[in-house]
Write a protein that holds these residues in place. Structure first.
Motif, PDB file in Angstrom:
ATOM      1  N   ARG A 322      -7.829  -4.215  13.272  1.00 26.14           N
ATOM      2  CA  ARG A 322      -6.989  -4.671  12.169  1.00 26.14           C
ATOM      3  C   ARG A 322      -6.224  -5.918  12.586  1.00 26.14           C
ATOM      4  NH1 ARG A 322      -3.084  -0.684   9.426  1.00 26.14           N
ATOM      5  NH2 ARG A 322      -2.371  -0.412  11.584  1.00 26.14           N
ATOM      6  N   ALA A 323      -6.636  -7.055  12.047  1.00 26.81           N
ATOM      7  CA  ALA A 323      -5.931  -8.316  12.226  1.00 26.81           C
ATOM      8  C   ALA A 323      -5.676  -8.902  10.845  1.00 26.81           C
ATOM      9  CB  ALA A 323      -6.728  -9.280  13.090  1.00 26.81           C
ATOM     10  N   ILE A 328      -1.894 -20.848   4.371  1.00 30.12           N
ATOM     11  CA  ILE A 328      -1.190 -21.661   3.379  1.00 30.12           C
ATOM     12  C   ILE A 328      -2.165 -22.665   2.778  1.00 30.12           C
ATOM     13  CG2 ILE A 328       0.691 -23.295   3.001  1.00 30.12           C
ATOM     14  CD1 ILE A 328       2.148 -22.056   5.338  1.00 30.12           C
ATOM     15  N   ASP A 329      -2.221 -22.682   1.452  1.00 28.20           N
ATOM     16  CA  ASP A 329      -3.034 -23.666   0.729  1.00 28.20           C
ATOM     17  C   ASP A 329      -2.135 -24.323  -0.313  1.00 28.20           C
ATOM     18  OD1 ASP A 329      -4.864 -25.203  -0.545  1.00 28.20           O
ATOM     19  OD2 ASP A 329      -6.298 -23.591  -0.970  1.00 28.20           O
ATOM     20  N   PRO A 330      -1.574 -25.505   0.010  1.00 28.22           N
ATOM     21  CA  PRO A 330      -0.612 -26.136  -0.921  1.00 28.22           C
ATOM     22  C   PRO A 330      -1.206 -26.481  -2.281  1.00 28.22           C
ATOM     23  CG  PRO A 330      -0.518 -27.141   1.265  1.00 28.22           C
ATOM     24  CD  PRO A 330      -1.738 -26.285   1.236  1.00 28.22           C
ATOM     25  N   SER A 331      -2.530 -26.531  -2.411  1.00 24.70           N
ATOM     26  CA  SER A 331      -3.146 -26.920  -3.675  1.00 24.70           C
ATOM     27  C   SER A 331      -3.111 -25.801  -4.713  1.00 24.70           C
ATOM     28  CB  SER A 331      -4.591 -27.352  -3.437  1.00 24.70           C
ATOM     29  OG  SER A 331      -5.356 -26.255  -2.917  1.00 24.70           O
ATOM     30  N   LYS A 332      -2.821 -24.564  -4.278  1.00 29.11           N
ATOM     31  CA  LYS A 332      -2.819 -23.440  -5.204  1.00 29.11           C
ATOM     32  C   LYS A 332      -1.414 -23.214  -5.756  1.00 29.11           C
ATOM     33  CE  LYS A 332      -6.656 -21.042  -2.922  1.00 29.11           C
ATOM     34  NZ  LYS A 332      -7.103 -19.790  -2.261  1.00 29.11           N
ATOM     35  N   SER A 333      -1.360 -22.529  -6.912  1.00 29.34           N
ATOM     36  CA  SER A 333      -0.068 -22.226  -7.516  1.00 29.34           C
ATOM     37  C   SER A 333       0.730 -21.262  -6.654  1.00 29.34           C
ATOM     38  CB  SER A 333      -0.270 -21.645  -8.916  1.00 29.34           C
ATOM     39  OG  SER A 333      -1.063 -20.455  -8.843  1.00 29.34           O
ATOM     40  N   ARG A 334       0.029 -20.352  -5.996  1.00 30.94           N
ATOM     41  CA  ARG A 334       0.646 -19.463  -5.021  1.00 30.94           C
ATOM     42  C   ARG A 334       0.052 -19.787  -3.653  1.00 30.94           C
ATOM     43  NH1 ARG A 334       1.156 -13.506  -7.955  1.00 30.94           N
ATOM     44  NH2 ARG A 334       2.504 -14.218  -9.684  1.00 30.94           N
ATOM     45  N   SER A 337      -1.585 -16.708   1.142  1.00 28.84           N
ATOM     46  CA  SER A 337      -2.521 -15.599   0.961  1.00 28.84           C
ATOM     47  C   SER A 337      -2.710 -14.906   2.296  1.00 28.84           C
ATOM     48  CB  SER A 337      -3.866 -16.090   0.422  1.00 28.84           C
ATOM     49  OG  SER A 337      -4.471 -16.992   1.337  1.00 28.84           O
ATOM     50  N   VAL A 338      -3.232 -13.693   2.267  1.00 25.45           N
ATOM     51  CA  VAL A 338      -3.453 -12.920   3.482  1.00 25.45           C
ATOM     52  C   VAL A 338      -4.785 -12.208   3.374  1.00 25.45           C
ATOM     53  CG1 VAL A 338      -2.229 -10.905   2.581  1.00 25.45           C
ATOM     54  CG2 VAL A 338      -2.457 -11.203   5.049  1.00 25.45           C
ATOM     55  N   GLU A 339      -5.456 -12.087   4.484  1.00 22.00           N
ATOM     56  CA  GLU A 339      -6.711 -11.356   4.537  1.00 22.00           C
ATOM     57  C   GLU A 339      -6.759 -10.518   5.809  1.00 22.00           C
ATOM     58  OE1 GLU A 339     -10.243 -13.765   5.295  1.00 22.00           O
ATOM     59  OE2 GLU A 339      -8.939 -15.537   5.419  1.00 22.00           O
ATOM     60  N   GLN A 340      -7.527  -9.444   5.745  1.00 20.02           N
ATOM     61  CA  GLN A 340      -7.635  -8.517   6.863  1.00 20.02           C
ATOM     62  C   GLN A 340      -9.074  -8.478   7.336  1.00 20.02           C
ATOM     63  OE1 GLN A 340      -6.278  -4.540   6.028  1.00 20.02           O
ATOM     64  NE2 GLN A 340      -7.267  -3.667   7.825  1.00 20.02           N
ATOM     65  N   VAL A 357      -0.983 -17.941  10.278  1.00 20.49           N
ATOM     66  CA  VAL A 357      -0.253 -16.942  11.057  1.00 20.49           C
ATOM     67  C   VAL A 357      -1.182 -15.770  11.286  1.00 20.49           C
ATOM     68  CG1 VAL A 357       1.747 -15.415  11.158  1.00 20.49           C
ATOM     69  CG2 VAL A 357       1.950 -17.642  10.032  1.00 20.49           C
ATOM     70  N   LEU A 358      -1.544 -15.536  12.544  1.00 16.50           N
ATOM     71  CA  LEU A 358      -2.439 -14.434  12.896  1.00 16.50           C
ATOM     72  C   LEU A 358      -1.602 -13.295  13.462  1.00 16.50           C
ATOM     73  CD1 LEU A 358      -5.356 -13.386  13.166  1.00 16.50           C
ATOM     74  CD2 LEU A 358      -5.372 -14.319  15.491  1.00 16.50           C
ATOM     75  N   ASN A 359      -1.637 -12.158  12.779  1.00 16.77           N
ATOM     76  CA  ASN A 359      -0.858 -10.981  13.181  1.00 16.77           C
ATOM     77  C   ASN A 359      -1.826  -9.900  13.629  1.00 16.77           C
ATOM     78  OD1 ASN A 359       0.936  -8.937  13.574  1.00 16.77           O
ATOM     79  ND2 ASN A 359       1.601  -8.776  11.456  1.00 16.77           N
ATOM     80  N   ILE A 360      -1.732  -9.512  14.896  1.00 13.81           N
ATOM     81  CA  ILE A 360      -2.592  -8.472  15.463  1.00 13.81           C
ATOM     82  C   ILE A 360      -1.744  -7.221  15.626  1.00 13.81           C
ATOM     83  CG2 ILE A 360      -4.053  -7.817  17.403  1.00 13.81           C
ATOM     84  CD1 ILE A 360      -4.521 -10.803  17.887  1.00 13.81           C
TER      85      ILE A 360
END
Length: 765
Positions: A322-323, A328-334, A337-340, A357-360
C-alpha cells in the motif's frame, strides 16, 4: 644577498669543490628575514568578507567562515522554508527537511589554512607555491624557495630552475638534475611549504555567493562547503564548474551525500566559477522510509526507485502493498488527486513529477498465526498457533501459572550470607508475609477472547481452568483459533466466594500458641482462639484488638473525607471573620488580620497533622469492661489478613492533656476519673467538664455518652489501660477554633478510625 656562506671568490666557480678545499659550500636562507617575508607573501591571503570583490577564505578545504553580511544582519543562517515545505507541512502536519541540507548545516564558524597536509604527486606546481630544498654531500643545501610569476625558482650558485607546470612528484628529479650539473655526489630532498592561493567565484542560488580565495588543493565539494552550499531554492543535483566560458564539470550532490560518489568532484583552478542553478522541482517521501524528506528532481526521468535509493530504501515495517501517491495538476479545477498502488517492480519504475507526495504506510502489527497467554502466568507469551491446538498446549503445567512476582517474593525471603542465612525482612513484617508467597489462581474461571474476522466482533469463551488439568479430554480444554487471547485471573483480580478464598489469620499476645493460622470460610474468633490453645491467665479480654485490612482501607477513605470537611469549615470560618472585620470599624484591622492569619495557619498545621495519621483498621467489640469470658466475643467470620492481639492486663492508666504532669498512674480497682485527675493535678486552663476517656478497646466515653452515678464523667470507673484526656479551656470567637483546640469531637473521630490516645497526643504536640 641570498644569505649564503661563500669562503672566497673561487667558490662561485661552476666547478665542484675539491675535497682539499678547507671550507664547505653551504646554500641556505633559513635566517634571512627578507626571504622569510617573501615566502609569507607567497602564501594564501587572510580571509576577508565573502560577498565582496576581494573576499577570501584562505588556504583550506572544507570549512566555511561565518560571514557578516552587513548592518543589522545576524551571523547565524536564518532558517528559510520553501513554499513546497510549507505545503507539505499543511498536508501531513510534519516539517520535512530538504535532503542534503544537513550536510551544510554544521560548517564550523572558523577555519585554518592547510599547513601539514600531504601534496598529491599529480599536483601541478605554479607561481606562489613554496618548496623546501635540502641537500647534503659535497655541499650543504637548506633553502626555501617560492615559484615566482615567471614560473621559476633561483637557487644560489645553482641558478634558475623552471617548475611551473611541473607535477609535484617530478620536482625532486628536476632540482636534483639542476644541482648535479654543478656538484657531484649530492643527495637532494624536496618538500613543500605553503601552497599558492587561487581565486574562485560562487554564483547563482548560493547561500553565500561571492569571491573566495582558497587553497590550490581545493575541489568543488570543499569550496561548496566553504560557501555554505545552495540556498533554499538552489539545486543540489546540477552544481556546475565553469572555466574559460564552458562547463567543465557538473556535480550531483545527491550521489555524493547518499553514496559517497566523488567522481564528478574536480580540482579547482584559479578563476573558476561555481554556478548553482535553481532547482527544477521537488517531491516528498513520507511515511515508512528510512529518510523522510523533500527530494529534488534532476530530470524528468527520476523514478520512485531512484528516489527511494537516495532515501536509503524502506524499513522492514513498511508495507509495500500500500503506497499512496498524491499529485498536483494545476490545469484541473481540483488540482490535487491521490492514487493507491503496490510497490512492485513496475510501480518502482514510475516517473515522479514536481509536487508529488509519496506516502508509504506501515504494516499492520498483527500476527496471523499466534495465540496469546496473559494474566496470572509466569510471563505473557505470544505462541505460534498449530492446528488442533488446545488450552493444555498453551499451558502445559501448573508451573506456568506461578507469576514472576510470586517467584520474586520467594527469592526475597532469605539472602545467603557468608556464614549464615539472614532474613531480608524486618521482624514486624515476617508474620504478615506468611502465606503470601504465591498469588492464588482463580481455578473456576478463565476466558478466551476470540475475534470474529467477518464483523470484527469479540466473543468471550469462559472455561474452568482447574478442569483443564483434571480432565484434559473434557469440554473445558477448548480448541483454540488463530488470534485467540487466553486470560488467567488471580483471586485478587476477580473476587471468588468466601468459601473458596484463602484465609490466613494472625493471632498474637496472651494466647498459648500465637502464630499464623489457615482458617476455613465458616471459622470465627472462637475457632481461632481454640486453634491457638485458648487465652492465658494474664489475657485481658476487654483490651482485645481485632484489625481488618478492608476496614483500614475504608477508614483511610473516611479520614480523607473528614480532612476535606475540616478544610471547608476553615474556609467558611475565614470568610465569616473577614465579614466581621469589615463590620468592626473601631477595631484595628491590622491586629484582627494578624490574629486571623495566626489562627488560620494553626488550623492548617492541625489539618496537615490530621492527614498524616494512619488508621489501624481496628474494630471495637463494645464488651462490658468487666467481662472475663472469651466465649462472649462476637461470632465474627474471619477474612484473609485479619489480626487479633490479646494483650495482658495493663497495670496503668494514662492521664494526658491539661494536667500538671502527664503520666501513667498505677491502676487501682474501683478508682474513678476524678481520682486520677487529683493524682495528676489539673491546670488552671483545664476544661474539666469536657474530659473524656478512651477505653482500652478503642471506644470513647464523654459526659454525653451516658448517665453516671455521681452526675458527671468524674464518677466513671476507670479500667486498666484506659486513657483519661483533659482538654484545655479556650475562649475563642469561632466554633472552628474551639474544635481545632482539642475537644471531644476529635476523640469521637479517632474512635471511629481506631486511632486512640496516641493520635490525640500527636495533634496536641
Amino acid at each position: 644577498m641570498f644569505g649564503q656562506n661563500i669562503p672566497d671568490p673561487a667558490a662561485t666557480a661552476a666547478v665542484p669543490a675539491s675535497p682539499t678545499t678547507p671550507r664547505r659550500v653551504s646554500i641556505t636562507n633559513r635566517n634571512a628575514g627578507a626571504t622569510a617575508a617573501g615566502s609569507r607573501a607567497g602564501g594564501a591571503t587572510a580571509p576577508r568578507r565573502p560577498g565582496s570583490p576581494d573576499a577570501a577564505l584562505g588556504a583550506f578545504p572544507g570549512a566555511a567562515p561565518k560571514a557578516s553580511w552587513g548592518e543589522g544582519q545576524q551571523e547565524e543562517d536564518v532558517k528559510v522554508l520553501t513554499e513546497f515545505q510549507k505545503f507539505i507541512f499543511d498536508s501531513v502536519g510534519e516539517e520535512l527537511p530538504t535532503f542534503g541540507s544537513s550536510f551544510f548545516a554544521n560548517a564550523p564558524s572558523t577555519f585554518a589554512p592547510i599547513l601539514n597536509s600531504p601534496v598529491p604527486s599529480e599536483y601541478v606546481l605554479g607561481p606562489g607555491d613554496e618548496l623546501l630544498i635540502r641537500g647534503w654531500g659535497t655541499i650543504d643545501i637548506d633553502f626555501r624557495a617560492t615559484i615566482d610569476r615567471n614560473g621559476t625558482i633561483t637557487i644560489p650558485t645553482i641558478g634558475s630552475v623552471v617548475l611551473a607546470g611541473v607535477k609535484a612528484g617530478d620536482a625532486d628529479d628536476i632540482i636534483r638534475s639542476a644541482v648535479a650539473k654543478l656538484y657531484k655526489g649530492v643527495t637532494v630532498n624536496v618538500n613543500f611549504g605553503q601552497l599558492r592561493a587561487i581565486t574562485i567565484y560562487v554564483v547563482g542560488q548560493a547561500k553565500r555567493p561571492g569571491t573566495y580565495t582558497v587553497s590550490s588543493l581545493s575541489t568543488l565539494v570543499t569550496a561548496l562547503f566553504a560557501s555554505g552550499g545552495p540556498n533554499a531554492n538552489g539545486s543540489m543535483r546540477r552544481v556546475q564548474v565553469k572555466r574559460a566560458g564552458r562547463v567543465v564539470a557538473e556535480l550531483d550532490l545527491y550521489a555524493f551525500i547518499a553514496k559517497g560518489d566523488k567522481s564528478a568532484d574536480v580540482k579547482l583552478l584559479d578563476g573558476d566559477s561555481i554556478y548553482i542553478p535553481a532547482a527544477t522541482g521537488y517531491i516528498a517521501l513520507v511515511g515508512k522510509v528510512n529518510s523522510p524528506a523533500i527530494y529534488e528532481l534532476k530530470t524528468g526521468g527520476d523514478t520512485i526507485e531512484s528516489m527511494l535509493d537516495f532515501a536509503g530504501g524502506m524499513p522492514v515495517v513498511a508495507d509495500p502493498r500500500r503506497a499512496f501517491l498524491e499529485r498536483i495538476d494545476p490545469s484541473k479545477s481540483r488540482p490535487r488527486s491521490v492514487e493507491q498502488f503496490a510497490l512492485d517492480s513496475a510501480s518502482l519504475k514510475r516517473s515522479l513529477k514536481d509536487g508529488d507526495v509519496l506516502n508509504i504506510t506501515s504494516i499492520t502489527p498483527e500476527f496471523s498465526n499466534a495465540v496469546i497467554l496473559r494474566g496470572n502466568v509466569d510471563q505473557p507469551v505470544r505462541a505460534p498457533f498449530k492446528a488442533g491446538m488446545r488450552i493444555s498446549d498453551l499451558i502445559p503445567s501448573r508451573d506456568y501459572l506461578i507469576t514472576r512476582a510470586s517467584v520474586k517474593r520467594q527469592n526475597q525471603v532469605i539472602a545467603t550470607g557468608q556464614d549464615e542465612q539472614v532474613t531480608n525482612e524486618h521482624v514486624d513484617t515476617i508474620a504478615a508475609s506468611v502465606g503470601n508467597l504465591v498469588d492464588e489462581v482463580n481455578w473456576d474461571y478463565a476466558v478466551v477472547e476470540r475475534i470474529n474476522r467477518k464483523d470484527l466482533s469479540v466473543t468471550l469463551v469462559p472455561f474452568n481452568l482447574g478442569n483443564v488439568f483434571a480432565n484434559p479430554a473434557g469440554a473445558d480444554n477448548i480448541e483454540l483459533q488463530p488470534g485467540d487471547t487466553v486470560t488467567v485471573f488471580s483471586q485478587q483480580d476477580v473476587a471468588v466466594p468466601m468459601n473458596k478464598r484463602r484465609v490466613l489469620v494472625r493471632i498474637e499476645g496472651e494466647v498459648k500458641v500465637p502464630g499464623v493460622y489457615q482458617m476455613g470460610a465458616d471459622d470465627t474468633l472462637q475457632t481461632l482462639l481454640a486453634k491457638a490453645g485458648g487465652p492465658t491467665a494474664n489475657a485481658y479480654l476487654f483490651g482485645t484488638a481485632f484489625h481488618r485490612d478492608t476496614v483500614r482501607k475504608e477508614q483511610e477513605i473516611n479520614l480523607e473525607k473528614a480532612a476535606r470537611r475540616l478544610e471547608a469549615q476553615l474556609t467558611k470560618e475565614q470568610s465569616q471573620a473577614v465579614a466581621n472585620q469589615q463590620a468592626l470599624a473601631s477595631v484595628n484591622p491590622q491586629v484582627i488580620a494578624a490574629q486571623q492569619q495566626a489562627q488560620a495557619e494553626l488550623a492548617r498545621q492541625k489539618i496537615l497533622q490530621f492527614r498524616q495519621l494512619k488508621p489501624t483498621g481496628r474494630i471495637a467489640f463494645n464488651l462490658d469492661p468487666k467481662e472475663r469470658s472469651f466465649a462472649r466475643l462476637p461470632q465474627v467470620k474471619l477474612e484473609n489478613g485479619d489480626r487479633v492481639v490479646v494483650p495482658a492486663t495493663p497495670a496503668f492508666v494514662h492521664v494526658i492533656g491539661a494536667v500538671n504532669v502527664e503520666s501513667s498512674v498505677l491502676w487501682k480497682p474501683n478508682e474513678r476519673v476524678k481520682d486520677y485527675l487529683k493524682v495528676a493535678g489539673v491546670t488552671s486552663d483545664a476544661d474539666v467538664d469536657e474530659t473524656f476517656v478512651i477505653r482500652a478497646d478503642g471506644s470513647v466515653i464523654s459526659r454525653e455518652s451516658g448517665n453516671w452515678l455521681f452526675g458527671s464523667i468524674g464518677g466513671l470507673e476507670v479500667m486498666p489501660g484506659d486513657s483519661v484526656v483533659i482538654p484545655e479551656k479556650f475562649d475563642r470567637e469561632t466554633k472552628w477554633t474551639k474544635f481545632m483546640r482539642g475537644t471531644r469531637e476529635w476523640a469521637q473521630i479517632f474512635s471511629s478510625f481506631g486511632l486512640g490516645a496516641a493520635a490525640i497526643k500527636t495533634l496536641r504536640d
